[in-house]
Design a protein around this motif. Structure first.
Motif, PDB file in Angstrom:
ATOM      1  N   VAL A  14       0.846  -1.190   0.000  1.00 48.00           N
ATOM      2  CA  VAL A  14       0.000   0.000   0.000  1.00 48.00           C
ATOM      3  C   VAL A  14       0.880   1.237   0.000  1.00 48.00           C
ATOM      4  CG1 VAL A  14      -0.238   0.030   2.528  1.00 48.00           C
ATOM      5  CG2 VAL A  14      -1.997   1.113   1.107  1.00 48.00           C
ATOM      6  N   TRP A  46      -6.714   1.881  -6.872  1.00 48.80           N
ATOM      7  CA  TRP A  46      -6.567   3.122  -6.115  1.00 48.80           C
ATOM      8  C   TRP A  46      -7.899   3.838  -5.957  1.00 48.80           C
ATOM      9  CZ3 TRP A  46      -8.036   7.580  -8.559  1.00 48.80           C
ATOM     10  CH2 TRP A  46      -8.073   7.571  -9.950  1.00 48.80           C
ATOM     11  N   ILE A  68     -11.638   0.965  -1.076  1.00 47.85           N
ATOM     12  CA  ILE A  68     -10.677   1.981  -0.637  1.00 47.85           C
ATOM     13  C   ILE A  68     -11.381   3.320  -0.450  1.00 47.85           C
ATOM     14  CG2 ILE A  68      -8.547   3.227  -1.207  1.00 47.85           C
ATOM     15  CD1 ILE A  68      -7.816   0.748  -2.979  1.00 47.85           C
ATOM     16  N   ILE A  82      -4.839   6.693  -2.209  1.00 49.41           N
ATOM     17  CA  ILE A  82      -4.293   5.472  -1.625  1.00 49.41           C
ATOM     18  C   ILE A  82      -4.292   4.408  -2.719  1.00 49.41           C
ATOM     19  CG2 ILE A  82      -4.592   3.618   0.062  1.00 49.41           C
ATOM     20  CD1 ILE A  82      -5.864   5.641   1.949  1.00 49.41           C
ATOM     21  N   VAL A  84      -3.487   0.365  -3.498  1.00 48.74           N
ATOM     22  CA  VAL A  84      -3.233  -0.980  -2.987  1.00 48.74           C
ATOM     23  C   VAL A  84      -2.759  -1.826  -4.167  1.00 48.74           C
ATOM     24  CG1 VAL A  84      -4.198  -3.039  -1.902  1.00 48.74           C
ATOM     25  CG2 VAL A  84      -4.928  -0.772  -1.128  1.00 48.74           C
ATOM     26  N   GLN A 102      -8.807  -4.092   2.564  1.00 49.98           N
ATOM     27  CA  GLN A 102      -9.112  -3.345   3.789  1.00 49.98           C
ATOM     28  C   GLN A 102      -7.937  -3.378   4.763  1.00 49.98           C
ATOM     29  OE1 GLN A 102     -12.673  -5.443   4.949  1.00 49.98           O
ATOM     30  NE2 GLN A 102     -13.995  -3.833   4.110  1.00 49.98           N
ATOM     31  N   VAL A 105      -5.258  -0.958   3.566  1.00 50.31           N
ATOM     32  CA  VAL A 105      -5.620   0.448   3.806  1.00 50.31           C
ATOM     33  C   VAL A 105      -5.506   0.767   5.297  1.00 50.31           C
ATOM     34  CG1 VAL A 105      -7.474   2.163   3.670  1.00 50.31           C
ATOM     35  CG2 VAL A 105      -7.060   0.617   1.745  1.00 50.31           C
ATOM     36  N   TYR A 108      -1.988   1.392   6.136  1.00 46.83           N
ATOM     37  CA  TYR A 108      -1.563   2.710   5.666  1.00 46.83           C
ATOM     38  C   TYR A 108      -2.043   3.804   6.616  1.00 46.83           C
ATOM     39  CZ  TYR A 108      -0.930   6.755   2.661  1.00 46.83           C
ATOM     40  OH  TYR A 108      -0.544   7.973   2.159  1.00 46.83           O
TER      41      TYR A 108
END
Length: 117
Positions: A14, A46, A68, A82, A84, A102, A105, A108
């Motif tokens: 991520v 993203w 996301i 973001i 992934v 998930q 994220v 992150y």
């Protein structure tokens, strides 16, 4: 951030950045994909929250961009993208693929990537 988790051979990473336009998102994606490993990834999914609203792209991982985006909305994370990244491990994960997105994220956000407006 590099690889944050693995599941049945698939690896997930991520990354993210502050952005305020689609052009900046494209620049962040281009910079990420300048790394050969990320350019060869199976998916670079993203989502972004811009002043004009939310944007997302699944990059072949159907539905992952919305996962996301919803997490960003819940966190109140604005002016940010973001990404992934998944390297497919030759085993289908079914619905678990959304849980791994998930998890990535959350990693992150928990690592200080979050900059709410």
């Amino acid at each position: 951030m590099g690889v944050v988790l693995t599941d049945r051979g698939s690896r997930y990473a991520v990354s993210g950045a502050e952005v305020t336009s689609r052009q900046q998102i494209d620049a962040v994606l281009a910079a990420l994909k300048s790394d050969r490993a990320y350019a060869k990834a199976t998916h670079n999914t993203w989502a972004a929250q811009l002043p004009t609203g939310g944007l997302k792209a699944d990059d072949g991982e159907s539905g992952a961009g919305m996962v996301i985006l919803r997490m960003m909305e819940r966190e109140g994370l604005r002016d940010h993208v973001i990404i992934v990244t998944r390297w497919y491990g030759n085993k289908k994960l079914g619905g678990d693929r959304f849980r791994r997105v998930q998890d990535a994220v959350r990693a992150y956000l928990g690592a200080g990537g979050q900059h709410p407006a």
